[in-house]
Design a protein around this motif. Sequence first.
Motif, PDB file in Angstrom:
ATOM      1  N   LEU A  50      28.311 -52.478  -7.173  1.00 12.40           N
ATOM      2  CA  LEU A  50      27.820 -53.843  -6.980  1.00 12.40           C
ATOM      3  C   LEU A  50      28.803 -54.880  -7.531  1.00 12.40           C
ATOM      4  O   LEU A  50      29.085 -55.894  -6.879  1.00 12.40           O
ATOM      5  CB  LEU A  50      26.456 -54.023  -7.664  1.00 12.40           C
ATOM      6  CG  LEU A  50      25.265 -53.357  -6.964  1.00 12.40           C
ATOM      7  CD1 LEU A  50      23.976 -53.701  -7.692  1.00 12.40           C
ATOM      8  CD2 LEU A  50      25.158 -53.800  -5.510  1.00 12.40           C
ATOM      9  N   LYS A  51      29.283 -54.664  -8.727  1.00  8.97           N
ATOM     10  CA  LYS A  51      30.250 -55.553  -9.391  1.00  8.97           C
ATOM     11  C   LYS A  51      29.689 -56.956  -9.659  1.00  8.97           C
ATOM     12  O   LYS A  51      30.386 -57.792 -10.231  1.00  8.97           O
ATOM     13  CB  LYS A  51      31.531 -55.681  -8.554  1.00  8.97           C
ATOM     14  CG  LYS A  51      32.281 -54.370  -8.379  1.00  8.97           C
ATOM     15  CD  LYS A  51      33.522 -54.566  -7.535  1.00  8.97           C
ATOM     16  CE  LYS A  51      34.243 -53.239  -7.311  1.00  8.97           C
ATOM     17  NZ  LYS A  51      35.452 -53.373  -6.464  1.00  8.97           N
ATOM     18  N   LYS A  52      28.464 -57.186  -9.231  1.00 11.75           N
ATOM     19  CA  LYS A  52      27.868 -58.517  -9.414  1.00 11.75           C
ATOM     20  C   LYS A  52      27.058 -58.574 -10.697  1.00 11.75           C
ATOM     21  O   LYS A  52      27.035 -59.600 -11.383  1.00 11.75           O
ATOM     22  CB  LYS A  52      26.943 -58.854  -8.230  1.00 11.75           C
ATOM     23  CG  LYS A  52      27.624 -58.818  -6.881  1.00 11.75           C
ATOM     24  CD  LYS A  52      26.612 -59.024  -5.770  1.00 11.75           C
ATOM     25  CE  LYS A  52      27.235 -58.867  -4.400  1.00 11.75           C
ATOM     26  NZ  LYS A  52      26.237 -58.979  -3.307  1.00 11.75           N
ATOM     27  N   VAL A  53      26.380 -57.460 -11.006  1.00  6.21           N
ATOM     28  CA  VAL A  53      25.503 -57.410 -12.178  1.00  6.21           C
ATOM     29  C   VAL A  53      25.619 -56.048 -12.843  1.00  6.21           C
ATOM     30  O   VAL A  53      26.206 -55.113 -12.283  1.00  6.21           O
ATOM     31  CB  VAL A  53      24.032 -57.654 -11.786  1.00  6.21           C
ATOM     32  CG1 VAL A  53      23.806 -59.075 -11.288  1.00  6.21           C
ATOM     33  CG2 VAL A  53      23.578 -56.638 -10.752  1.00  6.21           C
ATOM     34  N   THR A  54      25.040 -55.935 -14.038  1.00  9.26           N
ATOM     35  CA  THR A  54      24.917 -54.658 -14.738  1.00  9.26           C
ATOM     36  C   THR A  54      23.450 -54.432 -15.056  1.00  9.26           C
ATOM     37  O   THR A  54      22.613 -55.327 -14.854  1.00  9.26           O
ATOM     38  CB  THR A  54      25.736 -54.669 -16.040  1.00  9.26           C
ATOM     39  OG1 THR A  54      25.275 -55.741 -16.875  1.00  9.26           O
ATOM     40  CG2 THR A  54      27.211 -54.853 -15.750  1.00  9.26           C
ATOM     41  N   VAL A  55      23.142 -53.228 -15.560  1.00  8.98           N
ATOM     42  CA  VAL A  55      21.756 -52.918 -15.886  1.00  8.98           C
ATOM     43  C   VAL A  55      21.670 -52.312 -17.283  1.00  8.98           C
ATOM     44  O   VAL A  55      22.617 -51.696 -17.784  1.00  8.98           O
ATOM     45  CB  VAL A  55      21.136 -51.938 -14.866  1.00  8.98           C
ATOM     46  CG1 VAL A  55      21.017 -52.576 -13.508  1.00  8.98           C
ATOM     47  CG2 VAL A  55      21.937 -50.645 -14.795  1.00  8.98           C
ATOM     48  N   SER A  56      20.493 -52.525 -17.910  1.00  9.78           N
ATOM     49  CA  SER A  56      20.142 -51.865 -19.164  1.00  9.78           C
ATOM     50  C   SER A  56      18.978 -50.933 -18.871  1.00  9.78           C
ATOM     51  O   SER A  56      18.003 -51.353 -18.219  1.00  9.78           O
ATOM     52  CB  SER A  56      19.748 -52.894 -20.223  1.00  9.78           C
ATOM     53  OG  SER A  56      20.831 -53.739 -20.524  1.00  9.78           O
ATOM     54  N   ILE A  57      19.062 -49.675 -19.337  1.00 14.90           N
ATOM     55  CA  ILE A  57      18.069 -48.667 -18.940  1.00 14.90           C
ATOM     56  C   ILE A  57      17.447 -48.050 -20.193  1.00 14.90           C
ATOM     57  O   ILE A  57      18.153 -47.656 -21.132  1.00 14.90           O
ATOM     58  CB  ILE A  57      18.706 -47.561 -18.076  1.00 14.90           C
ATOM     59  CG1 ILE A  57      19.410 -48.174 -16.854  1.00 14.90           C
ATOM     60  CG2 ILE A  57      17.657 -46.549 -17.638  1.00 14.90           C
ATOM     61  CD1 ILE A  57      20.166 -47.155 -16.010  1.00 14.90           C
ATOM     62  N   GLY A  58      16.114 -47.958 -20.174  1.00 16.47           N
ATOM     63  CA  GLY A  58      15.369 -47.264 -21.215  1.00 16.47           C
ATOM     64  C   GLY A  58      14.869 -45.934 -20.676  1.00 16.47           C
ATOM     65  O   GLY A  58      14.364 -45.872 -19.548  1.00 16.47           O
ATOM     66  N   VAL A  59      15.007 -44.865 -21.458  1.00 18.73           N
ATOM     67  CA  VAL A  59      14.645 -43.514 -21.017  1.00 18.73           C
ATOM     68  C   VAL A  59      13.534 -42.975 -21.921  1.00 18.73           C
ATOM     69  O   VAL A  59      13.679 -42.927 -23.153  1.00 18.73           O
ATOM     70  CB  VAL A  59      15.860 -42.566 -21.079  1.00 18.73           C
ATOM     71  CG1 VAL A  59      15.474 -41.184 -20.551  1.00 18.73           C
ATOM     72  CG2 VAL A  59      17.035 -43.151 -20.304  1.00 18.73           C
ATOM     73  N   SER A  60      12.413 -42.554 -21.309  1.00 16.46           N
ATOM     74  CA  SER A  60      11.313 -41.945 -22.062  1.00 16.46           C
ATOM     75  C   SER A  60      10.902 -40.642 -21.400  1.00 16.46           C
ATOM     76  O   SER A  60      11.226 -40.392 -20.231  1.00 16.46           O
ATOM     77  CB  SER A  60      10.116 -42.901 -22.148  1.00 16.46           C
ATOM     78  OG  SER A  60       9.621 -43.209 -20.859  1.00 16.46           O
ATOM     79  N   GLU A  61      10.183 -39.789 -22.174  1.00 18.45           N
ATOM     80  CA  GLU A  61       9.796 -38.465 -21.646  1.00 18.45           C
ATOM     81  C   GLU A  61       8.411 -38.085 -22.163  1.00 18.45           C
ATOM     82  O   GLU A  61       8.066 -38.391 -23.308  1.00 18.45           O
ATOM     83  CB  GLU A  61      10.802 -37.398 -22.103  1.00 18.45           C
ATOM     84  CG  GLU A  61      10.455 -35.997 -21.623  1.00 18.45           C
ATOM     85  CD  GLU A  61      11.119 -34.920 -22.459  1.00 18.45           C
ATOM     86  OE1 GLU A  61      10.676 -33.753 -22.378  1.00 18.45           O
ATOM     87  OE2 GLU A  61      12.071 -35.233 -23.198  1.00 18.45           O
ATOM     88  N   ASN A  62       7.677 -37.428 -21.304  1.00 17.89           N
ATOM     89  CA  ASN A  62       6.395 -36.847 -21.704  1.00 17.89           C
ATOM     90  C   ASN A  62       6.645 -35.406 -22.174  1.00 17.89           C
ATOM     91  O   ASN A  62       7.400 -34.683 -21.505  1.00 17.89           O
ATOM     92  CB  ASN A  62       5.437 -36.834 -20.503  1.00 17.89           C
ATOM     93  CG  ASN A  62       4.175 -36.024 -20.771  1.00 17.89           C
ATOM     94  OD1 ASN A  62       3.342 -36.448 -21.526  1.00 17.89           O
ATOM     95  ND2 ASN A  62       4.088 -34.834 -20.158  1.00 17.89           N
ATOM     96  N   PRO A  63       6.088 -34.958 -23.279  1.00 18.46           N
ATOM     97  CA  PRO A  63       5.120 -35.658 -24.152  1.00 18.46           C
ATOM     98  C   PRO A  63       5.750 -36.281 -25.381  1.00 18.46           C
ATOM     99  O   PRO A  63       5.030 -36.749 -26.261  1.00 18.46           O
ATOM    100  CB  PRO A  63       4.187 -34.530 -24.541  1.00 18.46           C
ATOM    101  CG  PRO A  63       5.096 -33.351 -24.648  1.00 18.46           C
ATOM    102  CD  PRO A  63       6.163 -33.524 -23.604  1.00 18.46           C
ATOM    103  N   ILE A  64       7.091 -36.313 -25.479  1.00 23.82           N
ATOM    104  CA  ILE A  64       7.758 -36.791 -26.693  1.00 23.82           C
ATOM    105  C   ILE A  64       7.410 -38.257 -26.974  1.00 23.82           C
ATOM    106  O   ILE A  64       7.104 -38.632 -28.115  1.00 23.82           O
ATOM    107  CB  ILE A  64       9.287 -36.611 -26.569  1.00 23.82           C
ATOM    108  CG1 ILE A  64       9.634 -35.132 -26.435  1.00 23.82           C
ATOM    109  CG2 ILE A  64       9.999 -37.234 -27.757  1.00 23.82           C
ATOM    110  CD1 ILE A  64      11.110 -34.886 -26.164  1.00 23.82           C
ATOM    111  N   ASP A  65       7.480 -39.097 -25.931  1.00 20.82           N
ATOM    112  CA  ASP A  65       7.285 -40.541 -26.108  1.00 20.82           C
ATOM    113  C   ASP A  65       5.893 -41.025 -25.724  1.00 20.82           C
ATOM    114  O   ASP A  65       5.630 -42.230 -25.764  1.00 20.82           O
ATOM    115  CB  ASP A  65       8.328 -41.302 -25.287  1.00 20.82           C
ATOM    116  CG  ASP A  65       9.741 -40.999 -25.751  1.00 20.82           C
ATOM    117  OD1 ASP A  65       9.962 -41.048 -26.983  1.00 20.82           O
ATOM    118  OD2 ASP A  65      10.598 -40.714 -24.905  1.00 20.82           O
TER     119      ASP A  65
END
Length: 463
Positions: free
Chosen positions: A420-435
């Motif tokens: 894309l080169k236009k924007v970036t992203v911030s990503i949150g990662v969660s998992e069942n059943p840990i989170d």
Amino acid sequence: MLNFIGNMSMMPKGLRYKTMIAFSLMSLIPILVCSWLIITYIFPNISFFLGLSLGNMSFILFVSIFISLLGLYVTKEMIDPVIKMASEAKMIAEGDIFRKIDINRQDEVGDLSNSLNIMTQKIKDNMKELKDFGEKTKLINIEINKKVIALSSLLQIGNLISSSNELKGTIDFIVQKISDMENNAKTFMMLVEEDSDELKVVSVCNADKGLLSVLKFKQADISHNIFTVDKNTAWKPGVLNSLLSIMDTKNLIVVPVVAAGKAIGLLATGNNQEGFIFTDDEKEMLKVFTKQVLIAFENNMLARKSKELAIKDDITSLYNQNYMRSRLAEEIKRAVVYQRPCGYLLVDIDDFKNFYTANGKADSEALLKEMGGILQSSVTDIDRVGRLFEDRFAIILPERNKRQSANIAEEIRKKIETDLKKVTVSIGVSENPIDGSTAEELMAKAEKLAANAKSLGKNRIVV
């Protein structure tokens, strides 16, 4: 003496005869003068022969003058009323129709005076009738204008409803139009609250919104009948007295909005006009407006249900928030039963609001579509990709633990940054059943982690 002569029963009372009398009296002067000149200068012996002395001649002259003055008086008595009547008639002709000609005579002048008074009275009666007719015509025109305004308003309301306009805007428009139709009357609308049996004020026009906002009624307390308070009202229920006080009005009409045997709304409008009466036409017209409110309310409910049933986002064609929430709940149940992990990613576009401000709506929607395509191409067929909010996306990763989910998230981050080169992203990662053991807990955890990623400098993942 003239009145005595005029009142004599054998004496004619017409102007013609009075004119003849006046002419005869005044004609004696030249006759007597001529007779005196003839006797004195032409035939002086006749004076001697007739025994006329100077005294007798003086007496005759005095009588002649008296008769002449009497003729002049008779003539004046005829002319003065005519002049007076002409002056009065001129004033009447100039518009003073309330003037009356006060001439009491038993002759043609009196008859003409009475005729003019009768004509003036007829003119006054006709003008009164015209004024009354004008008032009636004015009232009819007001009613016609009301109906035209009401019809135009109903057409506009229909257009608003058919164009799926939001309920609040439609209700505000209806309340405004009712107020306009009732000469800027104080008007408000109440509707039942969602998942409740209480009605609250949702729209106000020309009244104190702060005072009205405290009003709340139970659906069961609302009558299905129309109530009015006006000149013809002998008794008012306590609740109407309260409304009159809050709205600060003397006249009030309350019309319920009824659906399936239940009051889902309430329309009230009032004014401070003295001697005011709500007509049957006004009541019927307000009932028509409440039916439009009902249609708008039901249309809004259907639209909301349709939106809830829909599973796709309009812009990106990805799954929407409702679907993603319910699907994540199902995947967690499945993971618990088979004791398998389930990963969840929250992808948040960095500085999307700045991009929208700089590039506009069209380019922003194009960016969201590109973003959706990259996310969809980065996962398998059993994974689910959806758009939650304006600049947030979510990915459900069945059978993936946190490490595997983090690897996928990092690949997505790099691809967006590179492609894309236009924007970036911030990503949150969660998992069942840990989170978390529910969809809400997993989503809340991923959202918190994405916020941490932004606080750490953006364009990164946090697990």
